[in-house]
Design a protein around this motif. Structure first.
Motif, mmCIF file in Angstrom:
data_model
loop_
_atom_site.group_PDB
_atom_site.id
_atom_site.type_symbol
_atom_site.label_atom_id
_atom_site.label_comp_id
_atom_site.label_asym_id
_atom_site.label_seq_id
_atom_site.Cartn_x
_atom_site.Cartn_y
_atom_site.Cartn_z
ATOM 1 N N ILE A 2 9.170 28.571 53.204
ATOM 2 C CA ILE A 2 8.763 27.449 52.357
ATOM 3 C C ILE A 2 7.742 27.877 51.321
ATOM 4 O O ILE A 2 6.785 28.586 51.632
ATOM 5 N N GLN A 3 7.974 27.441 50.085
ATOM 6 C CA GLN A 3 6.986 27.730 49.047
ATOM 7 C C GLN A 3 5.801 26.797 49.214
ATOM 8 O O GLN A 3 5.948 25.580 49.247
ATOM 9 N N ARG A 4 4.615 27.378 49.345
ATOM 10 C CA ARG A 4 3.407 26.590 49.541
ATOM 11 C C ARG A 4 2.508 26.695 48.323
ATOM 12 O O ARG A 4 2.443 27.739 47.675
ATOM 13 N N ASP B 80 2.549 21.859 47.423
ATOM 14 C CA ASP B 80 3.728 22.290 48.176
ATOM 15 C C ASP B 80 5.035 21.865 47.487
ATOM 16 O O ASP B 80 5.342 22.348 46.419
ATOM 17 N N LEU B 81 5.777 20.921 48.129
ATOM 18 C CA LEU B 81 7.082 20.549 47.584
ATOM 19 C C LEU B 81 7.022 19.278 46.739
ATOM 20 O O LEU B 81 8.040 18.758 46.297
ATOM 21 N N ASP C 19 -5.305 27.497 46.535
ATOM 22 C CA ASP C 19 -4.503 28.639 46.087
ATOM 23 C C ASP C 19 -4.508 28.755 44.573
ATOM 24 O O ASP C 19 -4.445 27.757 43.863
ATOM 25 N N SER C 20 -4.546 30.008 44.099
ATOM 26 C CA SER C 20 -4.468 30.196 42.656
ATOM 27 C C SER C 20 -3.012 30.181 42.211
ATOM 28 O O SER C 20 -2.707 29.859 41.064
ATOM 29 N N GLU C 21 -2.120 30.551 43.096
ATOM 30 C CA GLU C 21 -0.694 30.470 42.745
ATOM 31 C C GLU C 21 0.141 30.281 44.004
ATOM 32 O O GLU C 21 -0.323 30.514 45.121
#
Lengths: 235, 585, 116
Positions: A7-9, A101-102, A15-17
């Motif tokens: 999963i892309q978080r 997140d999403l 977070d910076s990216e």
């Protein structure tokens, strides 16, 4: 059976990216909804995982996301619809700002939808009964009226990726919904809105929208009908 | 904390909230708050249609519609309110059509109608006492009626430039003495607390399906509005009446509309019998929902169900004998659901179905103009309104007929809007208490800082499973007493809930924790009402009291929160045209 | 943020012309291939070609061919470029290059055809 979700978080507070995080979840069978697996992560492993969801059966349009590189609704995609032998990659809808997140920022998408005057305009006094319409004419609208505004089409469209001012397939589909309604009197105003380089003419029949649409609407066909109508009006 | 002032604040952007918003005249400010973007509201999941005696397909009258609704409610519905709804239905549908809602049509171009459970007419129209047969009364748009209705109402709100606050989660009412002075809300995107000071507040917050494990309701159906009212010392009415829709998709609870049976689908047990013939010989599969749900559970209990791989049992809904055109044109969504979620091909094989928690007949007591009342005499709460599933007018009594929910939204949503429009003309803003947001801020602080061991997901699942088991289609004293103790312990354990997400941006972890609180608040009056009502009526079926008891229980229950056991009051039912009779189909 | 810019020129004429020229090209290209490459009877010698170039019908045919072909091809090329995000200066340069090359090739072609 064990399935891995990749999963892309992204949490802007921390977070910076964006980065990817893997979770191993337990799935009953191949008919498990991807949404239920995400809920499993949220409820069992990591409550910070953030995504929108509501009806969980593909009618509210909340949980549009990119699953193994395809824009889908998490609630109407089952394990068997994706390759789950390898980690299932889940990312937010592409090309629009990520909130967390999403969860993506849909405000621009809604603004484009509102730009086509998405409401019936009929200024003549209404009859006491319903405005009659043949079933044939009514059914011409049904496919476009199925749209749930999930954003899967517009964010899958290369023309949208390259031109953020392109009104996009969802808004064009909505324009069709009213332009071709026999009860409507504002087709011209609506056609003015889409008759611009950033309107219907930015559609180059790439068909990504059709492939992405979870309601299986043939969006490109509807946009082509709009273009024909625009051409007829111009000539 | 951010303060706003609006003449009107509407909480919830489903059918009732949007319809009410359209009535607020120009020159007055109106804010609609919704925890999801308006078109994501659960009204969109309604499938089969809206009931109105248009008579487009066959002869019909509002009196027959009224009678069916009264009978369907097992005589607990208030007949003055039902009369208003049945009479206003025709106008309301025509109005929706004029607003642009796309309907399926008859060959003459009129709005198409189809049969639906519990909707009947006398076989001989001139003899009201003749045998009742199913009538085509449900106005529909394929099987997406709720979806297109929700979109049409939202579209009209855009046209009228209604001001929306999307993804604002309302957490509490602001009470100023005996009047309502606004609401407190959290902006989900930022966690910021907003106080909305208002002359009039309408709660159109929908239902509580998520109290149960198997439900057709959206994840957002967490009974928020019930909780606000209950926690502010106001009563809830008839909460024991929970509609279980007979045909939820097995395991998932996703709704398979009654339209499937309206178009000719039938229910089968494991012997291949059309068992509804035994339970309702006249209307068979088109009996009202409470009866069909009980019939299904009875078949399963007597060993005539199918055993599912998940341990639960189901019966079958067969539509395979229907013409392909009917399935494709009139029931495309639900055949799609069967294919997508269960891999069943409905044109060839039957669909596994089981009862699913579907609708709250009870709710916030209101007048026929959506004004919230505080006692059995009907004393109004100044400035507070409720409409839709959150409200209990009561038009559905102890069991709602299919198609009457969408009708309820547009009829009483509009009436509420009109009542508000009248009220705000002369009303002043009630004083806004300084401590308006204190309770919310404390709740949020506690959750954000808690180090307790309980987790939202696990606690919620426990609540849902126990509610399904003990407060489901059939109930008895033993189960309900156990559940009363259970809910107390769940409430205690809820104090120990901690969350993972301590952030300020789009904190859905926090939101789910707050929603769980609302679920527990809502479950309590459901259980207590069910325990107190010692009879079987409509959707409330007590194994230990299998008969209806009009002498004692032809009454609405009002339930108030106290520190100990909730307090119960009884409120009379309005009976105008139809005297209670035995309910047979 | 989406910013509706109002009606600044419909894409309709371009869209319709692209389709009309497409159909024309289908006919013209097929005829061209048939006459020049497939059918020996139409004559492929220098003399035969020269004779055709003097014929007013074939002159008109070739003028149509070059006009329609250039417009269709370059309009299509521009369409492809417009799918990419470009700075206005780059966009203007490419657009200019396409227009200029269009004019240049057209003048060259017309000049050649008319010199017979």
């Amino acid at each position: 059976m064990k399935v891995t979700l990749r999963i892309q978080r992204y949490n802007p507070e921390r977070d910076s990216e964006p980065y990817y995080q893997e979770f191993i979840v337990e799935a009953g069978d191949e008919k498990e909804r991807i949404l239920d697996l995400l809920l499993q992560v949220k409820w069992k492993f990591d409550g910070t995982l953030t995504f929108r969801r509501s009806c969980a059966h593909g009618i509210c349009g909340s949980d549009g996301m990119r699953i193994n590189g395809k824009n889908r609704l998490a609630c109407s995609s089952l394990l068997r619809d994706v390759n789950f032998k390898k980690p299932i990659v889940i990312e937010p809808l592409p090309s629009i700002p990520i909130i967390k997140d999403l969860v993506v920022d849909m405000s621009d998408f809604y603004k484009k939808y509102e730009a086509v005057k998405p409401y019936l305009v009929n200024n003549s006094p209404p009859p006491e009964h319903e405005r009659y319409q043949s079933n044939e004419d009514a059914e011409k609208l049904f496919e476009s009226a199925k749209c749930i505004l999930c954003g899967c089409c517009t964010t899958s469209c290369p023309s949208s990726w390259s031109d953020e001012n392109y009104i996009g397939p969802a808004a064009l589909l909505k324009a069709y919904r009213f332009v071709f309604d026999t009860r409507d009197e504002a087709a011209d105003e609506r056609l003015d809105v889409v008759d611009t380089p950033d309107g219907a003419w930015r559609c180059h029949t790439i068909f990504n929208c059709v492939e992405a649409c979870p309601k299986e609407i043939n969006i490109t066909w509807h946009i082509s009908k709009l273009k024909k109508r625009l051409a007829e009006r111009e000539m | 904390m951010i303060k706003h002032q609006y003449d009107v604040v509407i909480v919830g952007a489903g059918g009732a909230g949007l319809r009410a918003a359209l009535e607020i005249p120009e020159g007055f400010s109106c804010a609609v708050l919704s925890k999801v973007f308006p078109t994501r509201s659960h009204t969109g999941a309604a499938q089969g249609g809206i009931g109105a005696s248009l008579g487009n397909e066959e002869e019909d009258s509002w009196e027959w519609h009224m009678f069916d609704t009264v009978k369907g409610s097992d005589y607990l519905g208030d007949q003055d309110a039902i009369e208003i709804m049945a009479k206003d239905a025709v106008r309301a549908i025509i109005e929706l059509e004029h607003m642009g809602m796309p309907f399926s049509r008859t060959p003459e171009g009129k709005i198409a109608q189809r049969k639906f459970g519990g909707h009947t007419r006398p076989e001989d129209p001139n003899d009201p006492d003749s045998k009742r047969i199913a009538v085509k009364r449900s106005c529909y748009s394929a099987d997406r009626t709720g979806h297109v209705m929700l979109h049409t109402l939202y579209e009209n709100c855009i046209k009228q430039k209604v001001h929306f606050f999307s993804e604002f989660f309302v957490t509490d009412l602001v009470m100023s003495g005996k009047s309502c002075a606004g609401v407190v809300a959290m902006d989900i995107a930022t966690n910021e607390i907003h106080v909305f000071h208002a002359k009039a507040v309408m709660l159109a917050t929908g239902g509580y399906g998520r109290v149960f494990r198997i439900t057709s309701n959206a994840h957002v159906g967490t009974g928020d509005g019930f909780s606000f009212v209950y926690n502010n010392g106001l009563p809830l009415q008839d909460m024991e009446f929970v509609q279980f829709h007979p045909t939820g998709l097995w395991k998932l609870g996703i709704l398979i509309s009654e339209a499937a049976r309206g178009e000719g689908g039938i229910l089968l047990n494991n012997k291949g019998e059309r068992f509804m013939e035994r339970y309702a010989p006249t209307v068979k599969d088109l009996a009202p929902r409470d009866m069909v749900s009980r019939a299904i559970i009875t078949e399963i209990r007597e060993g005539r169900g199918f055993k599912g791989s998940d341990g639960t049992s189901y019966v079958q809904l067969d539509v395979s004998h229907l013409p392909k055109e009917v399935l494709n044109d009139k029931l495309p969504e639900i055949t799609g659901f069967a294919r997508t979620y269960l891999g069943v091909e409905p044109t060839k094989e039957p669909i596994p179905v089981q009862p699913t928690a579907h609708y709250a007949m009870g709710g916030i007591p209101t007048t026929v103009d959506a004004e919230v009342t505080r006692d059995k005499k009907g004393t109004k709460v100044t400035g507070l309104y409720a409409a839709g599933e959150a409200a209990c007018v009561s038009v559905h009594g102890s069991n709602r007929l299919g198609t009457n929910s969408l009708l309820d939204l547009i009829v009483f949503g509009r009436r509420g809007g009109k009542a508000i429009a009248k009220f705000i003309k002369d009303a002043e803003f009630p004083p806004l208490p300084e401590d308006a947001a204190d309770r919310t801020i404390a709740r949020i602080d506690t959750l954000m800082n808690s180090k307790g061991k309980e987790k939202v997901g696990a606690l919620r699942t426990e609540l849902q499973e126990k509610m399904m088991e003990k407060v489901g289609v059939f109930r008895n004293e033993k189960d309900l007493t156990e559940m009363t103790a259970e809910i107390k312990s769940l409430r205690e354990r809820y104090k120990e809930v901690s969350i993972d997400d301590k952030g300020k941006i789009f904190n859905t972890d926090l939101m789910e924790a707050l929603e769980l609180g609302n679920l527990i608040d809502t479950a309590e009056p459901i259980i207590h009402g069910a325990l107190v009502r010692q009879e079987s009526r409509g959707a409330h079926s007590r194994e230990d009291f299998p008969n209806r008891d009009d002498k004692k229980w032809l009454k609405h229950t009002l339930i108030y929160k106290t520190d100990g056991k909730p307090k119960i009051d009884l409120k009379p039912v309005s009976i105008t045209r139809f005297q209670p009779k035995e309910r047979k189909y | 943020m989406y910013n509706h810019t109002g009606s600044r020129g419909s894409g309709a004429p371009g869209w319709v012309l692209q389709r009309i020229t497409g159909v024309l090209l289908f006919v013209v290209v097929l005829t061209h291939f048939f006459v020049m490459h497939a059918n020996p009877a139409s004559g492929h010698t220098y003399a035969a070609v020269l004779a055709r170039m003097h014929d007013p019908f074939w002159k008109m045919f070739d003028l149509t061919f070059i006009t329609v072909g250039l417009w269709h091809g370059l309009n299509g090329t521009w369409g492809v470029f417009r799918d990419y995000k470009m700075k206005p200066a780059v966009s203007l340069t490419i657009y200019g290059a396409i227009i200029l090359s269009g004019i240049a090739f057209w003048v060259l072609g017309v000049n050649t055809i008319l010199s017979f």
